[in-house]
Design a protein around this motif. Structure first.
Motif, PDB file in Angstrom:
ATOM      1  N   ALA A  10       0.825  -1.210   0.000  1.00  0.00           N
ATOM      2  CA  ALA A  10       0.000   0.000   0.000  1.00  0.00           C
ATOM      3  C   ALA A  10       0.856   1.256   0.000  1.00  0.00           C
ATOM      4  CB  ALA A  10      -0.921  -0.003   1.209  1.00  0.00           C
ATOM      5  N   SER A  11       2.013   1.208   0.659  1.00  0.00           N
ATOM      6  CA  SER A  11       2.856   2.406   0.730  1.00  0.00           C
ATOM      7  C   SER A  11       3.442   2.767  -0.634  1.00  0.00           C
ATOM      8  CB  SER A  11       3.975   2.207   1.750  1.00  0.00           C
ATOM      9  OG  SER A  11       4.877   1.222   1.314  1.00  0.00           O
ATOM     10  N   GLY A  12       3.578   1.775  -1.508  1.00  0.00           N
ATOM     11  CA  GLY A  12       4.072   2.054  -2.846  1.00  0.00           C
ATOM     12  C   GLY A  12       3.003   2.570  -3.784  1.00  0.00           C
ATOM     13  N   ARG A  13       1.736   2.339  -3.443  1.00  0.00           N
ATOM     14  CA  ARG A  13       0.639   2.712  -4.336  1.00  0.00           C
ATOM     15  C   ARG A  13      -0.066   3.999  -3.938  1.00  0.00           C
ATOM     16  NH1 ARG A  13       0.412  -2.984  -4.216  1.00  0.00           N
ATOM     17  NH2 ARG A  13       0.300  -3.852  -6.298  1.00  0.00           N
ATOM     18  N   PHE A  14      -0.034   4.345  -2.654  1.00  0.00           N
ATOM     19  CA  PHE A  14      -0.788   5.490  -2.172  1.00  0.00           C
ATOM     20  C   PHE A  14       0.128   6.479  -1.474  1.00  0.00           C
ATOM     21  CE2 PHE A  14      -3.606   1.774  -1.964  1.00  0.00           C
ATOM     22  CZ  PHE A  14      -4.576   2.182  -2.856  1.00  0.00           C
ATOM     23  N   GLU A  15      -0.294   7.738  -1.478  1.00  0.00           N
ATOM     24  CA  GLU A  15       0.461   8.786  -0.803  1.00  0.00           C
ATOM     25  C   GLU A  15      -0.539   9.703  -0.112  1.00  0.00           C
ATOM     26  OE1 GLU A  15       3.279  12.444  -2.221  1.00  0.00           O
ATOM     27  OE2 GLU A  15       3.435  10.560  -3.332  1.00  0.00           O
ATOM     28  N   VAL A  16      -0.193  10.139   1.094  1.00  0.00           N
ATOM     29  CA  VAL A  16      -1.082  11.011   1.856  1.00  0.00           C
ATOM     30  C   VAL A  16      -0.746  12.461   1.514  1.00  0.00           C
ATOM     31  CG1 VAL A  16      -1.897  11.638   4.140  1.00  0.00           C
ATOM     32  CG2 VAL A  16      -1.160   9.305   3.694  1.00  0.00           C
ATOM     33  N   LYS A  23      -3.748   9.981  -2.391  1.00  0.00           N
ATOM     34  CA  LYS A  23      -3.498  10.109  -3.818  1.00  0.00           C
ATOM     35  C   LYS A  23      -3.186   8.734  -4.378  1.00  0.00           C
ATOM     36  CE  LYS A  23       0.437  11.981  -4.984  1.00  0.00           C
ATOM     37  NZ  LYS A  23       1.500  12.941  -5.285  1.00  0.00           N
ATOM     38  N   ARG A  24      -3.694   8.443  -5.586  1.00  0.00           N
ATOM     39  CA  ARG A  24      -3.428   7.163  -6.225  1.00  0.00           C
ATOM     40  C   ARG A  24      -3.225   7.367  -7.716  1.00  0.00           C
ATOM     41  NH1 ARG A  24      -7.543   5.221  -9.459  1.00  0.00           N
ATOM     42  NH2 ARG A  24      -9.578   6.165  -9.109  1.00  0.00           N
ATOM     43  N   ARG A  25      -2.624   6.352  -8.368  1.00  0.00           N
ATOM     44  CA  ARG A  25      -2.483   6.351  -9.818  1.00  0.00           C
ATOM     45  C   ARG A  25      -3.695   5.682 -10.436  1.00  0.00           C
ATOM     46  NH1 ARG A  25       2.566   3.394 -11.741  1.00  0.00           N
ATOM     47  NH2 ARG A  25       1.574   3.895 -13.703  1.00  0.00           N
ATOM     48  N   SER A  53     -15.139   5.989   0.481  1.00  0.00           N
ATOM     49  CA  SER A  53     -15.473   4.744   1.178  1.00  0.00           C
ATOM     50  C   SER A  53     -14.252   3.861   1.421  1.00  0.00           C
ATOM     51  CB  SER A  53     -16.524   3.963   0.399  1.00  0.00           C
ATOM     52  OG  SER A  53     -16.017   3.616  -0.866  1.00  0.00           O
ATOM     53  N   ASP A  54     -13.165   4.067   0.666  1.00  0.00           N
ATOM     54  CA  ASP A  54     -11.959   3.252   0.820  1.00  0.00           C
ATOM     55  C   ASP A  54     -10.902   3.903   1.702  1.00  0.00           C
ATOM     56  OD1 ASP A  54     -12.928   1.270  -0.873  1.00  0.00           O
ATOM     57  OD2 ASP A  54     -12.232   2.350  -2.645  1.00  0.00           O
ATOM     58  N   GLU A  55     -11.089   5.167   2.050  1.00  0.00           N
ATOM     59  CA  GLU A  55     -10.045   5.903   2.765  1.00  0.00           C
ATOM     60  C   GLU A  55      -9.690   5.293   4.114  1.00  0.00           C
ATOM     61  OE1 GLU A  55     -10.578  10.061   3.248  1.00  0.00           O
ATOM     62  OE2 GLU A  55     -10.292  10.485   1.127  1.00  0.00           O
ATOM     63  N   LYS A  56     -10.675   4.909   4.896  1.00  0.00           N
ATOM     64  CA  LYS A  56     -10.414   4.388   6.241  1.00  0.00           C
ATOM     65  C   LYS A  56      -9.559   3.127   6.186  1.00  0.00           C
ATOM     66  CE  LYS A  56     -12.761   2.902  10.439  1.00  0.00           C
ATOM     67  NZ  LYS A  56     -14.047   2.587  11.056  1.00  0.00           N
ATOM     68  N   ARG A  57      -9.888   2.241   5.271  1.00  0.00           N
ATOM     69  CA  ARG A  57      -9.159   0.974   5.146  1.00  0.00           C
ATOM     70  C   ARG A  57      -7.712   1.195   4.708  1.00  0.00           C
ATOM     71  NH1 ARG A  57      -9.527  -2.358   0.510  1.00  0.00           N
ATOM     72  NH2 ARG A  57     -11.165  -0.957  -0.152  1.00  0.00           N
ATOM     73  N   ILE A  58      -7.506   2.084   3.750  1.00  0.00           N
ATOM     74  CA  ILE A  58      -6.162   2.327   3.235  1.00  0.00           C
ATOM     75  C   ILE A  58      -5.318   3.091   4.243  1.00  0.00           C
ATOM     76  CG2 ILE A  58      -4.858   3.463   1.414  1.00  0.00           C
ATOM     77  CD1 ILE A  58      -7.262   2.812  -0.426  1.00  0.00           C
ATOM     78  N   LYS A  59      -5.929   4.020   4.970  1.00  0.00           N
ATOM     79  CA  LYS A  59      -5.178   4.747   5.992  1.00  0.00           C
ATOM     80  C   LYS A  59      -4.725   3.803   7.102  1.00  0.00           C
ATOM     81  CE  LYS A  59      -6.806   9.446   5.432  1.00  0.00           C
ATOM     82  NZ  LYS A  59      -7.505  10.584   6.044  1.00  0.00           N
ATOM     83  N   ARG A  60      -5.527   2.780   7.401  1.00  0.00           N
ATOM     84  CA  ARG A  60      -5.114   1.803   8.402  1.00  0.00           C
ATOM     85  C   ARG A  60      -3.899   1.015   7.916  1.00  0.00           C
ATOM     86  NH1 ARG A  60      -9.660  -1.904   9.477  1.00  0.00           N
ATOM     87  NH2 ARG A  60     -10.547  -0.137  10.570  1.00  0.00           N
ATOM     88  N   LEU A  61      -3.864   0.692   6.621  1.00  0.00           N
ATOM     89  CA  LEU A  61      -2.703  -0.018   6.063  1.00  0.00           C
ATOM     90  C   LEU A  61      -1.455   0.842   6.098  1.00  0.00           C
ATOM     91  CD1 LEU A  61      -4.287  -1.695   2.918  1.00  0.00           C
ATOM     92  CD2 LEU A  61      -3.530  -2.839   4.998  1.00  0.00           C
ATOM     93  N   LEU A  62      -1.626   2.149   5.911  1.00  0.00           N
ATOM     94  CA  LEU A  62      -0.477   3.050   5.901  1.00  0.00           C
ATOM     95  C   LEU A  62      -0.049   3.482   7.292  1.00  0.00           C
ATOM     96  CD1 LEU A  62      -1.465   5.337   2.895  1.00  0.00           C
ATOM     97  CD2 LEU A  62       0.185   3.475   2.920  1.00  0.00           C
ATOM     98  N   GLY A  63      -0.878   3.240   8.294  1.00  0.00           N
ATOM     99  CA  GLY A  63      -0.540   3.628   9.644  1.00  0.00           C
ATOM    100  C   GLY A  63      -0.832   5.088   9.934  1.00  0.00           C
ATOM    101  N   VAL A  64      -1.771   5.691   9.188  1.00  0.00           N
ATOM    102  CA  VAL A  64      -2.137   7.082   9.373  1.00  0.00           C
ATOM    103  C   VAL A  64      -3.394   7.125  10.232  1.00  0.00           C
ATOM    104  CG1 VAL A  64      -2.859   9.190   8.190  1.00  0.00           C
ATOM    105  CG2 VAL A  64      -1.208   7.663   7.135  1.00  0.00           C
ATOM    106  N   ARG A  65      -3.463   8.078  11.117  1.00  0.00           N
ATOM    107  CA  ARG A  65      -4.667   8.211  11.964  1.00  0.00           C
ATOM    108  C   ARG A  65      -5.619   9.206  11.407  1.00  0.00           C
ATOM    109  NH1 ARG A  65      -2.728   7.666  18.160  1.00  0.00           N
ATOM    110  NH2 ARG A  65      -1.852   5.613  17.900  1.00  0.00           N
TER     111      ARG A  65
END
Length: 65
Positions: A10-16, A23-25, A53-65
């Motif tokens: 996830a860290s390679g695909r998304f950026e906060v 942000k995604r490609r 709807s996907d933000e909460k799940r992806i932020k959990r993978l990235l370790g962002v609160r």
């Protein structure tokens, strides 16, 4: 309790972004880019935001609160 590790896939695909949005490609821009039947140009090289709807799940993978 131990710290949560960042999901490396996830860290390679998304950026906060600064305001907390993700942000995604766009998909479909890696291979088979030339076809005769495909005449319309699609803006796949631009970046876009992750759906709300996907933000909460992806932020959990990235370790962002």
């Amino acid at each position: 309790m131990p710290k949560m590790k960042t999901h490396k896939g996830a860290s390679g695909r998304f950026e906060v972004r600064k305001k907390g949005k993700l942000k995604r490609r766009r998909a479909g821009h890696n291979h088979i880019l030339e076809k005769k039947a495909q005449k319309r140009k699609r803006r796949l090289n631009t970046e876009t935001d992750v759906h709300k709807s996907d933000e909460k799940r992806i932020k959990r993978l990235l370790g962002v609160r």
